[in-house]
Design an enzyme around this catalytic site. Sequence first.
Site, PDB file in Angstrom:
ATOM      1  N   LEU A  52       0.894  -1.160  -0.082  1.00  0.00           N
ATOM      2  CA  LEU A  52       0.153   0.086   0.045  1.00  0.00           C
ATOM      3  C   LEU A  52       0.820   1.154  -0.109  1.00  0.00           C
ATOM      4  O   LEU A  52       1.886   1.458   0.887  1.00  0.00           O
ATOM      5  CB  LEU A  52      -0.943   0.026   1.260  1.00  0.00           C
ATOM      6  N   ASP A  53       0.760   2.201  -1.023  1.00  0.00           N
ATOM      7  CA  ASP A  53       1.446   3.343  -0.722  1.00  0.00           C
ATOM      8  C   ASP A  53       1.170   4.108   0.405  1.00  0.00           C
ATOM      9  O   ASP A  53       0.407   3.703   1.341  1.00  0.00           O
ATOM     10  CB  ASP A  53       0.581   4.429  -1.773  1.00  0.00           C
ATOM     11  N   PRO A  54       2.289   5.047   1.071  1.00  0.00           N
ATOM     12  CA  PRO A  54       2.285   5.585   2.231  1.00  0.00           C
ATOM     13  C   PRO A  54       0.926   6.407   2.540  1.00  0.00           C
ATOM     14  O   PRO A  54       0.275   6.316   3.510  1.00  0.00           O
ATOM     15  CB  PRO A  54       3.423   6.668   2.112  1.00  0.00           C
ATOM     16  N   LEU A  55       0.138   7.080   1.298  1.00  0.00           N
ATOM     17  CA  LEU A  55      -0.857   7.682   1.602  1.00  0.00           C
ATOM     18  C   LEU A  55      -1.991   6.812   1.924  1.00  0.00           C
ATOM     19  O   LEU A  55      -2.926   6.969   2.661  1.00  0.00           O
ATOM     20  CB  LEU A  55      -1.332   8.466   0.294  1.00  0.00           C
ATOM     21  N   ALA A  56      -2.194   5.638   1.669  1.00  0.00           N
ATOM     22  CA  ALA A  56      -3.198   4.834   1.577  1.00  0.00           C
ATOM     23  C   ALA A  56      -3.271   4.038   3.180  1.00  0.00           C
ATOM     24  O   ALA A  56      -2.127   3.809   3.840  1.00  0.00           O
ATOM     25  CB  ALA A  56      -2.988   3.472   0.629  1.00  0.00           C
TER      26      ALA A  56
END
Length: 332
Positions: A72-76
Amino acid sequence: MPKVPSTLPISGLFGVVKPSGPTTMSILENIKPLVASSRLFVSEADLKKVKGKTKKAKHNRYSVKIGQGGTLDPLADGVLVVGVGKGTKKLGEFLDCVKEYRTTCLLGCETDSYDSEGAQVRTAPWRHVTRDGVEKALEQFRGKIMQTPPIFSALKMDGKPLYEYARTGTPLPRPIEKREVTIHSLELEEWLDTKHSYRWPEKKFSEEQKIAVEKALKGAEENASVKDEPEPEPALDGGPTAFVLRMKVSGGTYVRSVVHDLGHAVGSAAHVVTLTRTRQGRFALEPTDETDRACVPWEVLAAATEDAGEPDADGWTKWEREVMDKLEIVEK
């Protein structure tokens, strides 16, 4: 009270509720010392071998494998499947499984990363976009669709990452290859309008950077353009229109690309400002079926990394009980 496995140690899979901010790798690195020091996953003999060693030495002598089933991306935030021991061999099935997401989309601006972590690449009018217009545009994204990965991605073309073409202004030798993905369901869950606190990223591409991206794209798309389009209507108070989508998609689907392409479909631009993976295969934030498995709250694991706490009468700490309650044991 979760049932204690009859035979220890065990291998297995469990879901973690990843928070927005940290990288997937950092989450895994924080979990490793817990797993490697638990009799749930490590034999008593192996635990004795590392007893008394320094933290660094223990880190280098983990006697159990651990991995994750889809970054998962950091934002997610949301579901992150973790495998321990033989469970790591089962992680591949989660890369291609059906996943569900909830994402907030902000109109009027597209970014290099297609989300709010990136920099503004292009702005476009957004006040003409209505709820009905978005719902109508969603129809073209349902079912089997051909999706173009972002040019600012690590995918390679002729041995070079796409983002290098974009940054250096090197024309793409050919169009980015589209991928077939399946959007099983795609619904507009909430229309936030301008009543929210989301704003476009402050960081912006310079004119030189825009020209470089345009040059790269024109190698494959003759009419490629990344120029800003001024808003024809006067400025209003509040932020640009935002709305929330809920979707169920096949493995390999770029949720950020869905949002990016939807912005174009409604005559504007758009990027992701929140992204939650609500389900990955049978692991879900809100289980709806008896075969579903809930996920371990990150707060429980984060607290245990600082202080595992006193074990209960049976010798289990809070985080171990929480994992046992959500654990899927893998025998082979």
